[in-house]
Design a protein around this motif. Structure first.
Motif, short mmCIF file in Angstrom:
data_model
loop_
_atom_site.label_atom_id
_atom_site.label_comp_id
_atom_site.label_asym_id
_atom_site.label_seq_id
_atom_site.Cartn_x
_atom_site.Cartn_y
_atom_site.Cartn_z
N LEU A 144 0.84 -1.20 0.00
CA LEU A 144 0.00 0.00 0.00
C LEU A 144 0.87 1.25 0.00
N ARG A 145 0.42 2.27 -0.71
CA ARG A 145 1.10 3.57 -0.71
C ARG A 145 0.11 4.63 -0.24
N LEU A 146 0.56 5.46 0.69
CA LEU A 146 -0.31 6.52 1.19
C LEU A 146 -0.08 7.81 0.40
N ASN A 147 -1.06 8.67 0.46
CA ASN A 147 -1.01 9.96 -0.22
C ASN A 147 -0.41 10.99 0.74
N VAL A 148 0.90 10.88 0.95
CA VAL A 148 1.58 11.72 1.94
C VAL A 148 1.68 13.16 1.45
N LYS A 149 1.06 14.08 2.18
CA LYS A 149 1.05 15.49 1.80
C LYS A 149 1.99 16.33 2.66
N MET A 150 2.31 15.82 3.85
CA MET A 150 3.12 16.62 4.77
C MET A 150 3.86 15.71 5.73
N THR A 151 5.10 16.06 6.07
CA THR A 151 5.88 15.35 7.08
C THR A 151 6.05 16.27 8.28
N ILE A 152 5.71 15.78 9.46
CA ILE A 152 5.70 16.60 10.67
C ILE A 152 6.44 15.87 11.78
N GLN A 153 7.26 16.59 12.54
CA GLN A 153 8.12 15.97 13.53
C GLN A 153 7.50 15.86 14.92
N SER A 154 6.31 16.34 15.12
CA SER A 154 5.72 16.37 16.46
C SER A 154 4.34 15.73 16.47
N ASN A 155 4.08 14.88 17.45
CA ASN A 155 2.75 14.31 17.61
C ASN A 155 1.70 15.39 17.82
N GLU A 156 2.03 16.38 18.65
CA GLU A 156 1.08 17.45 18.94
C GLU A 156 0.79 18.27 17.68
N ALA A 157 1.83 18.54 16.89
CA ALA A 157 1.62 19.29 15.65
C ALA A 157 0.76 18.50 14.68
N ILE A 158 0.95 17.19 14.64
CA ILE A 158 0.12 16.35 13.77
C ILE A 158 -1.34 16.41 14.21
N LYS A 159 -1.59 16.30 15.52
CA LYS A 159 -2.97 16.35 16.00
C LYS A 159 -3.65 17.66 15.60
N HIS A 160 -2.94 18.76 15.76
CA HIS A 160 -3.53 20.06 15.41
C HIS A 160 -3.72 20.20 13.90
N ALA A 161 -2.79 19.63 13.12
CA ALA A 161 -2.94 19.68 11.67
C ALA A 161 -4.15 18.85 11.23
N VAL A 162 -4.36 17.70 11.87
CA VAL A 162 -5.53 16.88 11.56
C VAL A 162 -6.81 17.64 11.93
N MET A 163 -6.83 18.24 13.12
CA MET A 163 -8.01 19.00 13.55
C MET A 163 -8.31 20.14 12.59
N SER A 164 -7.27 20.68 11.95
CA SER A 164 -7.45 21.80 11.03
C SER A 164 -7.88 21.35 9.64
N GLY A 165 -8.02 20.03 9.44
CA GLY A 165 -8.50 19.53 8.15
C GLY A 165 -7.43 19.35 7.10
N LEU A 166 -6.14 19.31 7.53
CA LEU A 166 -5.06 19.18 6.55
C LEU A 166 -4.86 17.74 6.09
N GLY A 167 -5.46 16.79 6.78
CA GLY A 167 -5.31 15.40 6.39
C GLY A 167 -5.60 14.47 7.55
N VAL A 168 -5.41 13.16 7.30
CA VAL A 168 -5.53 12.17 8.36
C VAL A 168 -4.13 11.69 8.73
N SER A 169 -4.04 10.94 9.81
CA SER A 169 -2.72 10.46 10.23
C SER A 169 -2.87 9.18 11.04
N ILE A 170 -1.74 8.59 11.38
CA ILE A 170 -1.69 7.42 12.26
C ILE A 170 -0.77 7.77 13.43
N LEU A 171 -1.32 7.67 14.64
CA LEU A 171 -0.55 7.97 15.85
C LEU A 171 -0.79 6.88 16.89
N SER A 172 0.10 6.83 17.85
CA SER A 172 -0.08 5.91 18.97
C SER A 172 -1.32 6.30 19.76
#
Length: 320
Positions: free
Chosen positions: A223-251
């Motif tokens: 499987l290949r994902l449609n990666v639009k952004m690489t982010i170094q922080s779990n917290e930044a990813i959560k806020h980016a997801v909340m802002s509608g920038l995409g979905v993610s996989i986190l612990s």
């Protein structure tokens, strides 16, 4: 002619050897002065006195870089071993004092910082005299610290394979797909991997344990994902997801202990990705009484504490 031991015993102090060991570990006088809460001139002066006592230069400044001489490196490594033995002695003595004193040193990867403090709380209440030292870093930083071997335990989701260590699993680490509450797939009872692959995806940075697990999962399912952004922080990813920038996989630990307001877990087939948390230490290192007691605690009360919180917020855990 006096030998090295005689030279050092006449002019060197344990404090100077400690300063040398810290400078060697951190690689610069500036970093060592900050870690030791000393001024840079004080650190330089103490190293000069130690060099004079040994009769050999300890390091050179080449450009703006500090480079240890062969003799300086050997003395620094010996000093590190000396303080390691002294620390181990203190730990052994603390066992006779009923674990009323001593230190427990941990280095953990960033995602585990969400639950490790919750484990430490009850342990500290039980042994209030113990000094806890907790270092948090990305996976590569913790690997570097593991190679130095200064701490009692190192927490990884994927322990490095090229270092001679002991590793014990103590907790499951489910990785779940998250999306904003308003996402069109939020109400679906089953989302296919093909649907997930179409979504804009926010990925953790290369080298992170979470990304490593995701890449293994993708490889297994071709499987290949449609990666639009690489982010170094779990917290930044959560806020980016909340802002509608995409979905993610986190612990799931990131959501359980770090907050999940505005987020939902998508019910994706073959998910979650289930990995494990490991306590790791160098094979050559003997666990101190405090470290041994903490390891027992982690596998029993500490683990039950985290699993109980998981179930409270709706995540189920599997037996290891």
């Amino acid at each position: 002619m006096p030998n090295l031991i005689q030279k050092l015993s006449r002019g060197a102090t344990l404090r100077q050897l400690e300063i040398l060991a810290v400078v060697y570990r951190l690689g610069s006088i500036k970093a060592a002065s900050e870690a030791l809460h000393l001024t840079q001139p004080t650190v330089s002066m103490q190293l000069k006195k130690l060099g004079d006592a040994s009769g050999m230069p300890l390091y050179q400044i080449m450009g703006r870089k500090l480079v240890f001489t062969d003799s300086g490196r050997e003395i620094a490594l010996s000093a590190t071993r000396i303080f390691g033995e002294l620390s181990a002695l203190d730990m052994r003595l603390s066992e006779f004092r009923g674990l009323r004193a001593g230190a427990l040193r941990l280095s953990v990867v960033t995602t585990s910082k969400y639950f490790i403090p919750h484990m430490l709380g009850p342990f500290c209440e039980r042994y209030p005299g113990i000094d806890i030292q907790l270092n948090v870093g990305n996976r590569q930083q913790i690997i570097d610290r593991l190679e130095a071997g200064d701490e009692d335990f190192y927490v990884f989701s994927h322990p490095p394979e090229n270092i001679d260590t002991v590793s014990t699993r103590f907790l499951v680490n489910p990785l779940v797909v998250i999306a904003p509450e308003s996402h069109p797939l939020a109400g679906e009872r089953s989302v296919s991997l093909v649907q997930l692959a179409r979504e804009p995806f926010l990925m953790r940075e290369p080298g992170s344990g979470t990304r490593y697990a995701i890449e293994q999962f993708l490889h297994r399912h071709d499987l290949r994902l449609n990666v639009k952004m690489t982010i170094q922080s779990n917290e930044a990813i959560k806020h980016a997801v909340m802002s509608g920038l995409g979905v993610s996989i986190l612990s799931a630990h990131t959501l359980t202990f770090g907050g999940n307001a505005g987020l939902v877990e998508l019910q994706v087939e073959k998910m979650p990705i289930t990995t494990s948390w490991h306590m790791v230490w160098p094979k050559s290192k003997t666990l101190s009484p405090i470290a041994d007691r903490f390891l027992q605690y982690v596998h029993n009360e500490g683990r039950r504490l985290i699993e109980g919180e998981f179930k409270r917020v709706g995540f189920e855990t599997r037996e290891l």
